[in-house]
Design a protein around this motif. Structure first.
Motif, PDB file in Angstrom:
ATOM      1  N   ARG A 214       0.705  -1.255   0.027  1.00  0.00           N
ATOM      2  CA  ARG A 214      -0.100   0.037   0.151  1.00  0.00           C
ATOM      3  C   ARG A 214       0.940   1.457   0.063  1.00  0.00           C
ATOM      4  NH1 ARG A 214      -2.740  -3.005   4.034  1.00  0.00           N
ATOM      5  NH2 ARG A 214      -1.625  -1.530   5.560  1.00  0.00           N
ATOM      6  N   GLU A 215       1.761   1.129   0.759  1.00  0.00           N
ATOM      7  CA  GLU A 215       3.132   2.495   0.668  1.00  0.00           C
ATOM      8  C   GLU A 215       3.381   2.747  -0.528  1.00  0.00           C
ATOM      9  OE1 GLU A 215       5.660   1.722   4.044  1.00  0.00           O
ATOM     10  OE2 GLU A 215       4.127   1.500   5.400  1.00  0.00           O
ATOM     11  N   GLU A 216       3.710   1.728  -1.354  1.00  0.00           N
ATOM     12  CA  GLU A 216       4.441   1.715  -2.660  1.00  0.00           C
ATOM     13  C   GLU A 216       3.448   2.753  -3.420  1.00  0.00           C
ATOM     14  OE1 GLU A 216       7.359   1.533  -3.871  1.00  0.00           O
ATOM     15  OE2 GLU A 216       7.847   0.995  -1.904  1.00  0.00           O
ATOM     16  N   PHE A 217       2.096   2.557  -3.328  1.00  0.00           N
ATOM     17  CA  PHE A 217       1.018   3.120  -4.249  1.00  0.00           C
ATOM     18  C   PHE A 217       0.998   4.561  -3.729  1.00  0.00           C
ATOM     19  CE2 PHE A 217      -0.253  -0.970  -5.407  1.00  0.00           C
ATOM     20  CZ  PHE A 217      -0.594  -0.827  -6.544  1.00  0.00           C
TER      21      PHE A 217
ATOM     22  N   LEU B 125      -6.025  -6.902  -3.893  1.00  0.00           N
ATOM     23  CA  LEU B 125      -5.207  -7.046  -4.963  1.00  0.00           C
ATOM     24  C   LEU B 125      -3.736  -7.547  -4.612  1.00  0.00           C
ATOM     25  CD1 LEU B 125      -4.830  -6.321  -8.107  1.00  0.00           C
ATOM     26  CD2 LEU B 125      -4.183  -3.857  -7.223  1.00  0.00           C
ATOM     27  N   TYR B 126      -3.464  -7.194  -3.141  1.00  0.00           N
ATOM     28  CA  TYR B 126      -2.273  -7.904  -2.828  1.00  0.00           C
ATOM     29  C   TYR B 126      -2.561  -9.279  -2.802  1.00  0.00           C
ATOM     30  CZ  TYR B 126       1.430  -9.196   0.301  1.00  0.00           C
ATOM     31  OH  TYR B 126       2.685  -9.504   1.142  1.00  0.00           O
ATOM     32  N   ASP B 127      -3.342  -9.695  -1.913  1.00  0.00           N
ATOM     33  CA  ASP B 127      -3.707 -11.087  -1.650  1.00  0.00           C
ATOM     34  C   ASP B 127      -3.859 -11.772  -2.901  1.00  0.00           C
ATOM     35  OD1 ASP B 127      -3.887 -10.637   1.142  1.00  0.00           O
ATOM     36  OD2 ASP B 127      -6.198 -10.288   1.012  1.00  0.00           O
ATOM     37  N   TRP B 128      -4.493 -11.297  -4.129  1.00  0.00           N
ATOM     38  CA  TRP B 128      -4.848 -11.996  -5.372  1.00  0.00           C
ATOM     39  C   TRP B 128      -3.351 -12.096  -5.947  1.00  0.00           C
ATOM     40  CZ3 TRP B 128      -3.623 -11.131 -10.553  1.00  0.00           C
ATOM     41  CH2 TRP B 128      -4.128 -12.007 -11.372  1.00  0.00           C
ATOM     42  N   LEU B 129      -2.690 -11.026  -6.115  1.00  0.00           N
ATOM     43  CA  LEU B 129      -1.308 -11.076  -6.548  1.00  0.00           C
ATOM     44  C   LEU B 129      -0.357 -12.120  -5.763  1.00  0.00           C
ATOM     45  CD1 LEU B 129      -0.516  -7.622  -7.244  1.00  0.00           C
ATOM     46  CD2 LEU B 129      -0.944  -9.340  -9.126  1.00  0.00           C
ATOM     47  N   ASP B 130      -0.534 -12.247  -4.527  1.00  0.00           N
ATOM     48  CA  ASP B 130       0.260 -13.047  -3.754  1.00  0.00           C
ATOM     49  C   ASP B 130       0.021 -14.648  -4.169  1.00  0.00           C
ATOM     50  OD1 ASP B 130       2.327 -13.472  -1.490  1.00  0.00           O
ATOM     51  OD2 ASP B 130       0.637 -13.952  -0.383  1.00  0.00           O
TER      52      ASP B 130
ATOM     53  N   TYR C   5       7.185 -11.954  -8.459  1.00  0.00           N
ATOM     54  CA  TYR C   5       6.599 -10.720  -9.305  1.00  0.00           C
ATOM     55  C   TYR C   5       7.353  -9.701  -8.679  1.00  0.00           C
ATOM     56  CZ  TYR C   5       3.147  -7.216 -10.123  1.00  0.00           C
ATOM     57  OH  TYR C   5       2.557  -6.272 -10.630  1.00  0.00           O
ATOM     58  N   LYS C   6       7.699  -8.867  -9.855  1.00  0.00           N
ATOM     59  CA  LYS C   6       8.361  -7.575  -9.551  1.00  0.00           C
ATOM     60  C   LYS C   6       7.111  -6.412  -9.518  1.00  0.00           C
ATOM     61  CE  LYS C   6      11.641  -4.121 -11.458  1.00  0.00           C
ATOM     62  NZ  LYS C   6      12.223  -3.846 -12.546  1.00  0.00           N
ATOM     63  N   LEU C   7       7.141  -5.809  -8.322  1.00  0.00           N
ATOM     64  CA  LEU C   7       6.088  -5.006  -7.980  1.00  0.00           C
ATOM     65  C   LEU C   7       6.242  -3.491  -9.108  1.00  0.00           C
ATOM     66  CD1 LEU C   7       3.573  -3.969  -6.485  1.00  0.00           C
ATOM     67  CD2 LEU C   7       5.412  -2.760  -5.061  1.00  0.00           C
ATOM     68  N   ASP C   8       5.108  -3.300  -9.880  1.00  0.00           N
ATOM     69  CA  ASP C   8       5.217  -2.409 -10.871  1.00  0.00           C
ATOM     70  C   ASP C   8       3.770  -1.594 -10.542  1.00  0.00           C
ATOM     71  OD1 ASP C   8       4.864  -0.521 -13.062  1.00  0.00           O
ATOM     72  OD2 ASP C   8       5.104  -2.250 -14.521  1.00  0.00           O
ATOM     73  N   VAL C   9       3.983  -0.740  -9.742  1.00  0.00           N
ATOM     74  CA  VAL C   9       2.425   0.200  -9.139  1.00  0.00           C
ATOM     75  C   VAL C   9       1.898   0.719 -10.757  1.00  0.00           C
ATOM     76  CG1 VAL C   9       1.896   2.073  -7.965  1.00  0.00           C
ATOM     77  CG2 VAL C   9       3.474   0.823  -6.869  1.00  0.00           C
ATOM     78  N   ILE C  10       2.637   1.600 -11.348  1.00  0.00           N
ATOM     79  CA  ILE C  10       2.112   1.839 -12.570  1.00  0.00           C
ATOM     80  C   ILE C  10       1.567   0.986 -13.663  1.00  0.00           C
ATOM     81  CG2 ILE C  10       2.540   3.480 -14.708  1.00  0.00           C
ATOM     82  CD1 ILE C  10       2.739   4.907 -12.000  1.00  0.00           C
TER      83      ILE C  10
ATOM     84  N   ASN D 230      -5.974   5.401  -6.855  1.00  0.00           N
ATOM     85  CA  ASN D 230      -6.655   4.383  -7.969  1.00  0.00           C
ATOM     86  C   ASN D 230      -7.274   3.353  -7.235  1.00  0.00           C
ATOM     87  OD1 ASN D 230      -4.278   6.035  -9.332  1.00  0.00           O
ATOM     88  ND2 ASN D 230      -4.753   4.460 -10.855  1.00  0.00           N
ATOM     89  N   PHE D 231      -6.886   2.945  -6.108  1.00  0.00           N
ATOM     90  CA  PHE D 231      -7.774   1.878  -5.478  1.00  0.00           C
ATOM     91  C   PHE D 231      -7.858   2.038  -3.747  1.00  0.00           C
ATOM     92  CE2 PHE D 231      -4.901  -0.076  -8.503  1.00  0.00           C
ATOM     93  CZ  PHE D 231      -5.581  -0.912  -9.282  1.00  0.00           C
ATOM     94  N   SER D 232      -8.988   1.812  -3.333  1.00  0.00           N
ATOM     95  CA  SER D 232      -9.211   1.912  -2.090  1.00  0.00           C
ATOM     96  C   SER D 232      -8.302   1.106  -1.146  1.00  0.00           C
ATOM     97  CB  SER D 232     -10.973   1.194  -1.740  1.00  0.00           C
ATOM     98  OG  SER D 232     -10.776   0.022  -1.570  1.00  0.00           O
ATOM     99  N   TYR D 233      -8.409   1.452   0.055  1.00  0.00           N
ATOM    100  CA  TYR D 233      -7.610   0.646   0.826  1.00  0.00           C
ATOM    101  C   TYR D 233      -7.619  -0.873   0.923  1.00  0.00           C
ATOM    102  CZ  TYR D 233      -5.654  -0.814   5.576  1.00  0.00           C
ATOM    103  OH  TYR D 233      -4.838  -1.428   6.737  1.00  0.00           O
ATOM    104  N   GLU D 234      -9.062  -1.276   1.182  1.00  0.00           N
ATOM    105  CA  GLU D 234      -9.510  -2.569   0.952  1.00  0.00           C
ATOM    106  C   GLU D 234      -9.259  -3.128  -0.330  1.00  0.00           C
ATOM    107  OE1 GLU D 234     -12.179  -0.325   3.807  1.00  0.00           O
ATOM    108  OE2 GLU D 234     -11.686  -0.047   1.618  1.00  0.00           O
TER     109      GLU D 234
END
Length: 100
Positions: free
Chosen positions: A12-15, A32-37, A47-52, A23-27
């Protein structure tokens, strides 16, 4: 290659750092994190985090009505969306889709 694993709060901090926290709510970010993980763990890949990239690839919706309007669709249920794209549920009304 050095791999850095991030926690949900770091995700979340990276966003926020990239000025993309709106772009996204806290929830939504949590879902999204849970799904990607889970997705990359099952694929046994890093997975290389790419916020954009995430912001370009995924969109959060507050309602099915808004989604139907944006995509000119007539779905009666959120669950019907999975026929066209990835669906990440946040709660009974809100969800994230992979843009198509």
């Amino acid at each position: 290659m050095i791999v850095n694993y991030v926690s949900k709060s770091e995700f979340r901090e990276e966003f926020a750092k990239m000025n993309r926290k709106d772009n996204f709510s806290y929830e939504g970010l949590n879902a999204l994190y849970d799904w990607l993980d889970e997705y990359y763990e099952e694929a046994d890949k890093d997975y290389k985090l790419d916020v954009i990239g995430i912001c370009c690839e995924f969109t959060e919706y507050d309602s099915l009505r808004q989604f139907n309007k944006d995509y000119n669709r007539g779905y009666d249920s959120i669950d019907d969306i999975v026929d066209d794209t990835i669906l990440i549920k946040i709660d009974d009304d809100r969800f994230i889709i992979q843009n198509f």
